[in-house]
Design a protein around this motif. Sequence first.
Motif, PDB file in Angstrom:
ATOM      1  N   SER A  81       0.833  -1.208   0.000  1.00 32.47           N
ATOM      2  CA  SER A  81       0.000   0.000   0.000  1.00 32.47           C
ATOM      3  C   SER A  81       0.867   1.256   0.000  1.00 32.47           C
ATOM      4  CB  SER A  81      -1.009  -0.006   1.154  1.00 32.47           C
ATOM      5  OG  SER A  81      -0.403  -0.403   2.343  1.00 32.47           O
ATOM      6  N   ILE A  82       2.035   1.182   0.608  1.00 31.92           N
ATOM      7  CA  ILE A  82       2.939   2.332   0.582  1.00 31.92           C
ATOM      8  C   ILE A  82       3.419   2.601  -0.838  1.00 31.92           C
ATOM      9  CG2 ILE A  82       5.263   3.081   1.240  1.00 31.92           C
ATOM     10  CD1 ILE A  82       4.676   1.963   4.035  1.00 31.92           C
ATOM     11  N   MET A  83       3.746   1.547  -1.574  1.00 33.07           N
ATOM     12  CA  MET A  83       4.216   1.742  -2.948  1.00 33.07           C
ATOM     13  C   MET A  83       3.101   2.277  -3.839  1.00 33.07           C
ATOM     14  SD  MET A  83       6.988  -1.174  -3.826  1.00 33.07           S
ATOM     15  CE  MET A  83       8.593  -1.118  -3.006  1.00 33.07           C
ATOM     16  N   ARG A  84       1.890   1.776  -3.612  1.00 33.27           N
ATOM     17  CA  ARG A  84       0.754   2.291  -4.388  1.00 33.27           C
ATOM     18  C   ARG A  84       0.546   3.771  -4.117  1.00 33.27           C
ATOM     19  NH1 ARG A  84      -2.196  -2.514  -3.834  1.00 33.27           N
ATOM     20  NH2 ARG A  84      -2.919  -1.812  -1.818  1.00 33.27           N
ATOM     21  N   PHE A  85       0.713   4.143  -2.860  1.00 36.41           N
ATOM     22  CA  PHE A  85       0.487   5.529  -2.471  1.00 36.41           C
ATOM     23  C   PHE A  85       1.645   6.432  -2.899  1.00 36.41           C
ATOM     24  CE2 PHE A  85       0.900   9.080   0.488  1.00 36.41           C
ATOM     25  CZ  PHE A  85      -0.366   9.613   0.459  1.00 36.41           C
ATOM     26  N   SER A  86       2.860   6.012  -2.590  1.00 33.89           N
ATOM     27  CA  SER A  86       4.019   6.884  -2.783  1.00 33.89           C
ATOM     28  C   SER A  86       4.634   6.788  -4.173  1.00 33.89           C
ATOM     29  CB  SER A  86       5.101   6.548  -1.747  1.00 33.89           C
ATOM     30  OG  SER A  86       4.618   6.759  -0.446  1.00 33.89           O
ATOM     31  N   GLY A  87       4.401   5.685  -4.852  1.00 34.99           N
ATOM     32  CA  GLY A  87       5.003   5.491  -6.172  1.00 34.99           C
ATOM     33  C   GLY A  87       4.765   6.660  -7.114  1.00 34.99           C
ATOM     34  N   PRO A  88       3.494   6.998  -7.367  1.00 31.05           N
ATOM     35  CA  PRO A  88       3.200   8.115  -8.283  1.00 31.05           C
ATOM     36  C   PRO A  88       3.764   9.444  -7.767  1.00 31.05           C
ATOM     37  CG  PRO A  88       1.233   6.816  -7.835  1.00 31.05           C
ATOM     38  CD  PRO A  88       2.303   6.332  -6.896  1.00 31.05           C
ATOM     39  N   ARG A  89       3.807   9.629  -6.443  1.00 29.54           N
ATOM     40  CA  ARG A  89       4.359  10.862  -5.882  1.00 29.54           C
ATOM     41  C   ARG A  89       5.872  10.918  -6.037  1.00 29.54           C
ATOM     42  NH1 ARG A  89      -0.200   9.496  -3.519  1.00 29.54           N
ATOM     43  NH2 ARG A  89      -1.628  11.124  -2.887  1.00 29.54           N
ATOM     44  N   MET A  90       6.511   9.770  -5.968  1.00 31.26           N
ATOM     45  CA  MET A  90       7.949   9.699  -6.188  1.00 31.26           C
ATOM     46  C   MET A  90       8.281  10.111  -7.621  1.00 31.26           C
ATOM     47  SD  MET A  90       9.840   8.613  -3.619  1.00 31.26           S
ATOM     48  CE  MET A  90      11.260   7.756  -4.312  1.00 31.26           C
ATOM     49  N   LEU A  91       7.465   9.674  -8.567  1.00 29.13           N
ATOM     50  CA  LEU A  91       7.689  10.024  -9.968  1.00 29.13           C
ATOM     51  C   LEU A  91       7.650  11.529 -10.142  1.00 29.13           C
ATOM     52  CD1 LEU A  91       5.718   7.445 -12.114  1.00 29.13           C
ATOM     53  CD2 LEU A  91       8.176   7.813 -12.058  1.00 29.13           C
ATOM     54  N   PHE A  92       6.747  12.155  -9.390  1.00 28.81           N
ATOM     55  CA  PHE A  92       6.600  13.605  -9.477  1.00 28.81           C
ATOM     56  C   PHE A  92       7.797  14.314  -8.845  1.00 28.81           C
ATOM     57  CE2 PHE A  92       4.940  17.658  -7.824  1.00 28.81           C
ATOM     58  CZ  PHE A  92       4.580  18.237  -9.028  1.00 28.81           C
ATOM     59  N   HIS A  93       8.168  13.863  -7.653  1.00 33.81           N
ATOM     60  CA  HIS A  93       9.248  14.539  -6.930  1.00 33.81           C
ATOM     61  C   HIS A  93      10.633  14.133  -7.417  1.00 33.81           C
ATOM     62  CE1 HIS A  93       6.750  16.557  -4.044  1.00 33.81           C
ATOM     63  NE2 HIS A  93       6.109  15.456  -3.778  1.00 33.81           N
ATOM     64  N   HIS A  94      10.756  12.890  -7.857  1.00 36.40           N
ATOM     65  CA  HIS A  94      12.068  12.376  -8.229  1.00 36.40           C
ATOM     66  C   HIS A  94      12.015  11.696  -9.589  1.00 36.40           C
ATOM     67  CE1 HIS A  94      13.533  12.990  -4.128  1.00 36.40           C
ATOM     68  NE2 HIS A  94      12.390  12.505  -3.728  1.00 36.40           N
ATOM     69  N   PRO A  95      11.819  12.471 -10.637  1.00 40.25           N
ATOM     70  CA  PRO A  95      11.687  11.836 -11.944  1.00 40.25           C
ATOM     71  C   PRO A  95      12.946  11.076 -12.358  1.00 40.25           C
ATOM     72  CG  PRO A  95      11.844  14.227 -12.152  1.00 40.25           C
ATOM     73  CD  PRO A  95      11.738  13.919 -10.696  1.00 40.25           C
ATOM     74  N   PHE A  96      14.067  11.353 -11.700  1.00 44.42           N
ATOM     75  CA  PHE A  96      15.320  10.689 -12.074  1.00 44.42           C
ATOM     76  C   PHE A  96      15.419   9.276 -11.521  1.00 44.42           C
ATOM     77  CE2 PHE A  96      16.999  11.527  -7.870  1.00 44.42           C
ATOM     78  CZ  PHE A  96      16.370  12.710  -7.511  1.00 44.42           C
TER      79      PHE A  96
END
Length: 106
Positions: A81-96
């Motif tokens: 559930s953490i990956m589902r939640f944070s995954g898309p946000r990580m892409l936004f904050h850390h596209p690299f």
Amino acid sequence: MAKRVLNNGPKVQKEKTIVAEMIHIYCRKKHHQEELCADCLDLKNYAHKRLSSCRFGEEKSACSNCRIHCYKPEYREKIKSIMRFSGPRMLFHHPFYSIKHLLNKG
Ligand SMILES: [Zn+2]
């Protein structure tokens, strides 16, 4: 008794950073903590331990694609559930970061 060597390669190190960052985002948004709460800290330590002793080491693929489920079920549910939640946000904050790798569904 043979001592098991812990993984310390760049790939494993990077995944540790990513998983810690994901747990941080989740805890900040869901638990409203600046520092990790006890539960999330426990999960982070657990995830890092699993990565350190992943039998594939630097050859590892995405955890979600792995045939060996090394997480205990309770931790597996949490990290999912953490990956589902944070995954898309990580892409936004850390596209690299190559998050796609982590979110790859087999
Ligand atoms: Zn938390």
